[in-house]
Design an enzyme around this catalytic site. Structure first.
Site, mmCIF file in Angstrom:
data_model
loop_
_atom_site.group_PDB
_atom_site.id
_atom_site.type_symbol
_atom_site.label_atom_id
_atom_site.label_comp_id
_atom_site.label_asym_id
_atom_site.label_seq_id
_atom_site.Cartn_x
_atom_site.Cartn_y
_atom_site.Cartn_z
ATOM 1 C CE LYS A 118 -3.822 -2.747 -0.274
ATOM 2 N NZ LYS A 118 -4.691 -2.776 1.464
ATOM 3 C CB SER A 442 -14.069 -13.463 -5.569
ATOM 4 O OG SER A 442 -12.847 -12.612 -5.493
ATOM 5 C CD GLU A 674 -3.097 -9.554 -0.717
ATOM 6 O OE1 GLU A 674 -2.408 -9.692 -1.771
ATOM 7 O OE2 GLU A 674 -3.305 -8.172 -0.526
ATOM 8 C CG HIS A 706 -2.391 -8.684 -7.038
ATOM 9 N ND1 HIS A 706 -3.011 -8.037 -6.899
ATOM 10 C CD2 HIS A 706 -1.740 -9.067 -5.138
ATOM 11 C CE1 HIS A 706 -3.825 -7.765 -5.309
ATOM 12 N NE2 HIS A 706 -2.919 -8.904 -4.465
ATOM 13 C CB CYS A 738 -5.685 -11.905 -2.763
ATOM 14 S SG CYS A 738 -7.588 -10.206 -1.786
#
Length: 769
Positions: A118, A442, A674, A706, A738
């Protein structure tokens, strides 16, 4: 006369043109030349818009195809070995290999992407530069100069933006763990060359971003700042505007004020207390940039208050000639243009401002400062009216929500039994194998899923047809997970457009945009909800599809919720209440949902908090208070279940060491994190020793989702072996980093098969036949 300016404008375009161009290029549908032309047009449009709004200093080099930190690393030749770079300008394939990894299905030929984390306390992600202990730096190409020339060819003299050398190093990691600041003298000649070439081209100003000034800096870092800018000042440079943002500069002000720069930018939204000491100590020739318009939130500015602050500064400086009026930070963090939003509630719309409107506010404040209130009387009246209607709205302030908040007690935040006792009951209810396998939530949202959702939104299909499609995809996902051999399943979240938006659409107090996109990383964009009023849950949100999925299988299916802190962090939050109060409102709404999921028979309920650390204030002195209420809100949302129901949570890339006590106090039964890109480095914080060890179960990510790269089974097994060195066997779960929403099934199926295969081999190693 003051100068209206900007620290940076959104890169993605009004209609996410950058996303479309990038994804077309990656799919082989757009050439490199076509991608660069799309980028050039976006930059031209941005500069034209800003010029038309009255911005005097327009930034350049604020645009990046993927990430500005990666751009800086490429500019100075900080390319790790193995990526095929042998000097000279970094090619686009190498650039994207660093950003995304390579190989796809050919795992043996693949390269991992750089670690991602981040950007300070925002939801933007940057790529972490990887440096060798004796790193050699050299300017590969002067991109700031190239983009300055590009704008100059359109008759616009811009102010290039550079990530400063000290911030660049402090945001980087070295391969051997040595201090990146030890490389400063190797790096500075690159900056000196870039600045000298800009000066030779006639560039008058360069913006040097040193956001680390908003952090608690060690003496060595402060000394590095002094050394860096004193060294650069000895060469030929344009005038330098030193910019910091996101928090007060505070005790770093003496350092900042002593640097040989021509100007200093202050974030006066988050660092209002910096103004008085700066006005008292600023040099007689130094310019001051006032960050008066919030660059991180969507609320309209209080123009009258901002003008008063600008006047205060002008009086102290003896006039406005050395003043710049600016947003608090780059506008990267807000959507492009409110004018596109034709479906927003008309009562809420006047309270908002996106990047375009914020620059108009900046120009208005500058004009009011130079020409007087009369010149902007209409704008002041509109600002006052918006503030007044928002303050007095009965829709914003609800008595029922206020009453429930008052009725919340500390007992509501405590589980009946401690974790060790709960673990035994949960294992009795769900006798899972060692190293249980699962995913984070997801599953791939294919073009068919997106088309069906869009068709429903356009009214082309009815709710019954949509629900039938969701039911089919959910059953297919359950069967696929069973075939692969996962131990704990997910329903796939095919009905969800976004992990925050989906919930916000079903909660009172949230509003949504059609084009309110902001960049998260690369081509990944999100459209954060706007929390404009008190939050409440009118009805259950997720129970229907969770119950349906569990009815299809004997294996446990996780209930999936987004936690209160993440709902807060990934929304544009109202600024008329403390963030803690808004978070507690969300927690109470989620508490009802957790209770309903348990009543529906779900044995595991995952409440994701990927943004938990993101909310941590940048200054140490402010952190204890934040952690106290953030933990309290998570527990308020989750401590409503029985002991045999497991509460899981998930957190994204972050440095966890300094918040481990708070994570443990959240009292979740399991956490997934992660870790794939950092090769389990982040597990050090959870391993600890004795009382400092994390007490619950942990799922360290073993597959970097990712990147399109498919990790081979051996690679996953190697990561799991590393994890076993740090964790007890009965703590370890096996999962991706993730959620898999952004990946495709061609990548996901073989990767999950490899994940399950690695877990089975690990069981065989741990429990020999």
């Amino acid at each position: 006369m003051s100068i209206a300016t900007s620290l940076g404008f959104p890169r993605i375009g009004r209609r996410r043109e950058l996303k479309s161009a990038l994804e077309a290029h990656w799919a082989g549908e757009l050439s490199e030349a076509g991608l660069q032309e799309a980028a050039r047009l976006l930059r031209a449009e941005s500069h034209s818009l800003q010029q038309g709004l009255g911005i005097g200093h327009i930034p350049s080099n604020d645009f990046a195809l993927y990430d500005h930190v990666l751009d800086t690393a490429c500019m100075v030749g900080a390319i790790p070995p193995g990526y095929g770079w042998r000097g000279g300008e970094v090619t686009l394939p190498t650039y994207f290999a660093l950003a995304r990894g390579t190989g796809g299905g050919d795992a043996a030929a693949g390269l991992p992407a750089l670690e991602m984390t981040k950007w300070f306390d925002t939801n933007y992600h940057y790529l972490v530069p990887r440096l060798a202990a004796g790193q050699h730096f050299a300017v590969t190409a002067n991109r700031p100069l190239a983009l300055f020339r590009e704008a100059l060819a359109r008759h616009r003299r811009t102010r290039p933006v550079l990530l400063g050398p000290v911030s660049f190093l402090l945001l980087a990691k070295t391969d051997d763990g040595s201090d990146p600041l030890d490389l400063l003298d190797r790096l500075l000649p690159c900056y000196a060359q870039v600045l000298a070439e800009l000066a030779a081209e006639g560039c008058a100003w360069v913006q040097m971003d040193e956001p680390v000034l908003a952090l608690d800096l060690a003496p060595k870092a402060r000394a590095a700042l002094r050394h860096a800018y004193e060294t650069l000042a000895r060469g030929a440079t344009p005038r330098l505007l030193l910019a910091s943002y996101f928090a007060p500069i505070a005790d770093n002000l003496p350092t900042a004020l002593a640097l040989p720069v021509a100007g200093l930018h202050l974030d006066l939204v988050r660092g209002r207390d910096d103004l008085a000491p700066v006005l008292a100590a600023i040099g007689p020739a130094t310019w001051l940039s006032l960050g008066l318009v919030d660059g991180r939130n969507v609320w309209r500015a209080d123009l009258r208050a901002a003008l008063a602050t600008a006047r205060e500064a002008a009086r102290a400086l003896g006039g406005s000639e050395r003043l710049m009026i600016a947003p608090s930070c780059s506008l990267l963090h807000v959507p492009v243009d409110l004018a596109q939003e034709d479906r927003l509630d008309p009562a809420i719309r006047p309270w908002l401002a996106f990047a375009t409107q914020k620059l108009a506010e900046v120009a208005t404040i500058a004009r009011g400062l130079d020409e007087g209130e009369g010149a902007i009387a209409e704008a002041l009246e509109a600002s006052d009216a918006a503030l007044r209607t928002r303050r007095d709205s009965a829709r914003v302030h609800r008595t029922d929500v206020a009453a429930r908040l008052l009725g919340a007690t500390p007992e509501m935040e405590r589980r009946p039994a401690p974790h060790a006792a709960r673990r035994a009951r949960q294992r009795q209810r769900l006798p899972l194998p060692a190293f249980p396998t699962t995913t984070i939530g997801s599953l791939p949202q294919t073009s068919g899923v997106r088309r069906t959702r869009a068709a429903l939104a356009r009214g082309e299909i009815g709710a019954a047809e949509y629900d039938e499609a969701i039911a089919t995809w959910t059953e297919d996902a359950i069967r696929l997970q069973e075939r692969i051999g996962l131990d704990v399943l997910v329903h796939g979240e095919f009905e969800r457009n976004d992990m925050v938006k989906y919930f916000g659409e079903q909660l009172d107090g949230f509003a949504f945009t059609r084009h309110g996109w902001v960049q998260s990383y690369g081509s990944r964009c999100v459209a954060p909800p706007i929390i404009w009023g008190d939050v409440a849950r009118p009805r259950p949100m997720t129970v229907r599809w969770a119950r349906h999925a569990q009815s299809l299988t004997a294996r446990p299916v996780k209930g999936m919720l987004t936690g209160p802190v993440t709902m807060l962090q990934w929304s544009f939050v109202r600024d008329d209440l403390p963030r803690e109060t808004v978070c507690r409102q969300i927690a109470l709404a989620l508490r009802d949902e957790v209770a309903d999921l348990e009543a529906a028979g779900l044995a595991i309920i995952q409440v994701d908090e990927p943004a938990f650390r993101e909310g941590l204030p940048l200054r140490t002195a402010d952190r204890e208070a934040y952690l106290r209420w953030a933990v309290s809100c998570f527990r308020l949302a989750t401590a409503v279940v029985r002991d045999d129901t497991a509460i899981h949570t998930h957190m994204c890339y972050a440095e966890f060491q300094d918040i481990m006590p708070a994570i443990a106090t959240m009292d979740a039964d399991a956490i997934s994190i992660e870790t794939a890109r950092s090769r389990m480095e982040l597990l050090e914080a959870f391993a600890g020793h004795g009382p400092s060890a994390y007490p619950a179960e942990i799922g360290p990510g073993v597959w970097d989702i990712h990147s399109p790269r498919i990790p081979p089974e051996e690679e996953i097994l190697a990561l799991l072996r590393l994890a076993r060195r740090k964790l007890a066997d009965d703590q370890l779960w096996v999962n991706p980093d993730c959620g898999l929403k952004t990946r495709n099934w061609r990548e996901v199926i073989p990767a999950l098969e490899n994940l399950v295969g690695a877990a089975r081999r690990l069981r065989a190693e741990a429990i020999p036949a």
